[in-house]
Design an enzyme around this catalytic site. Structure first.
Site, short mmCIF file in Angstrom:
data_model
loop_
_atom_site.label_atom_id
_atom_site.label_comp_id
_atom_site.label_asym_id
_atom_site.label_seq_id
_atom_site.Cartn_x
_atom_site.Cartn_y
_atom_site.Cartn_z
N ASN A 131 0.86 -1.18 0.00
CA ASN A 131 0.00 0.00 0.00
C ASN A 131 0.90 1.24 0.00
O ASN A 131 1.83 1.32 0.80
CB ASN A 131 -0.90 0.00 1.24
CG ASN A 131 -1.88 -1.17 1.23
OD1 ASN A 131 -2.35 -1.58 0.17
ND2 ASN A 131 -2.19 -1.71 2.39
N HIS A 185 6.62 -1.18 3.74
CA HIS A 185 6.42 -2.57 4.17
C HIS A 185 5.69 -3.36 3.10
O HIS A 185 4.81 -2.84 2.43
CB HIS A 185 5.64 -2.64 5.49
CG HIS A 185 4.36 -1.85 5.51
ND1 HIS A 185 4.35 -0.48 5.68
CD2 HIS A 185 3.08 -2.22 5.37
CE1 HIS A 185 3.10 -0.05 5.64
NE2 HIS A 185 2.31 -1.10 5.44
N LEU A 186 6.09 -4.61 2.96
CA LEU A 186 5.37 -5.55 2.11
C LEU A 186 4.45 -6.37 3.00
O LEU A 186 4.88 -6.87 4.04
CB LEU A 186 6.34 -6.54 1.44
CG LEU A 186 7.05 -6.14 0.14
CD1 LEU A 186 8.00 -4.99 0.40
CD2 LEU A 186 7.77 -7.33 -0.44
N GLY A 210 -4.00 3.30 0.60
CA GLY A 210 -4.42 2.72 1.87
C GLY A 210 -3.29 2.54 2.86
O GLY A 210 -3.42 1.79 3.83
P1 AMP Z 1 -0.71 -0.38 5.79
O1 AMP Z 1 -2.15 -0.06 6.04
O2 AMP Z 1 -0.42 -0.98 4.46
O3 AMP Z 1 0.17 0.83 6.08
O4 AMP Z 1 -0.33 -1.53 6.80
C1 AMP Z 1 0.05 -1.30 8.12
C2 AMP Z 1 -0.10 -2.62 8.81
O5 AMP Z 1 0.66 -2.57 10.01
C3 AMP Z 1 -1.54 -2.98 9.21
O6 AMP Z 1 -1.89 -4.21 8.61
C4 AMP Z 1 -1.48 -3.07 10.73
O7 AMP Z 1 -2.29 -4.10 11.24
C5 AMP Z 1 -0.01 -3.33 10.97
N1 AMP Z 1 0.51 -2.90 12.28
C6 AMP Z 1 0.36 -1.69 12.86
N2 AMP Z 1 1.00 -1.66 14.03
C7 AMP Z 1 1.59 -2.87 14.19
C8 AMP Z 1 2.40 -3.46 15.21
N3 AMP Z 1 2.74 -2.79 16.32
N4 AMP Z 1 2.82 -4.74 15.06
C9 AMP Z 1 2.48 -5.42 13.94
N5 AMP Z 1 1.73 -4.92 12.94
C10 AMP Z 1 1.29 -3.66 13.07
#
Ligand code: AMP
Ligand code: ZN
Length: 114
Positions: free
Chosen positions: A87, A100-101, A93
């Site tokens: 994203n 991150h992937l 989104g």
């Molecule tokens: P995005 O919406 O593509 O930016 O994805 C961010 C992702 O990070 C989401 O799927 C969240 O559930 C995940 N996320 C946020 N905080 C954490 C955390 N502390 N540990 C693991 N995953 C996280």
């Protein structure tokens, strides 16, 4: 830098890490959207894929992240397939501003995504 993924990479915030090397870390998503939902990140703070420059080093890094995703998919027995998602930006989104992937698997994915 107040970045949650930088803190996870540095071990300052706990996460279920499944892979680590000099350049990258992979850990379980805290809010999984599939039976397997892992995040693969560079240690280096890059805000999004849109911030990846033209340098060979950064392009190699993005390839490295995909290689890790593929290796983790093998380890998680995702032989029936999986999905990689990056994203990017508000319309993409993206909610965490550290590249991150998403590696999603363990169920059939839908197309097109929402
Ligand atoms: P995005 O919406 O593509 O930016 O994805 C961010 C992702 O990070 C989401 O799927 C969240 O559930 C995940 N996320 C946020 N905080 C954490 C955390 N502390 N540990 C693991 N995953 C996280
Ligand atoms: Zn960061």
């Amino acid at each position: 830098m107040d970045c949650i993924f930088c803190k996870i990479a540095a071990g300052e915030i706990p996460a279920k890490k499944l892979y680590e090397d000099e350049h990258a870390v992979a850990f379980a998503d805290i809010n999984p959207k599939a039976p397997v939902h892992l995040l693969i990140i560079p240690r280096q703070h890059i805000a999004s894929l849109a911030e990846v420059g033209a340098s060979e080093e950064e392009k190699t890094l993005v390839g490295h992240l995909h290689g890790i995703a593929n290796e983790l998919a093998r380890r998680q027995n995702l032989g029936n397939g999986y999905r990689i998602v990056i994203n990017t930006g508000p319309d993409g989104g993206q909610t965490v501003d550290h590249l991150h992937l998403h590696l999603l698997g363990g169920r059939a994915m839908h197309w097109p995504p929402g």
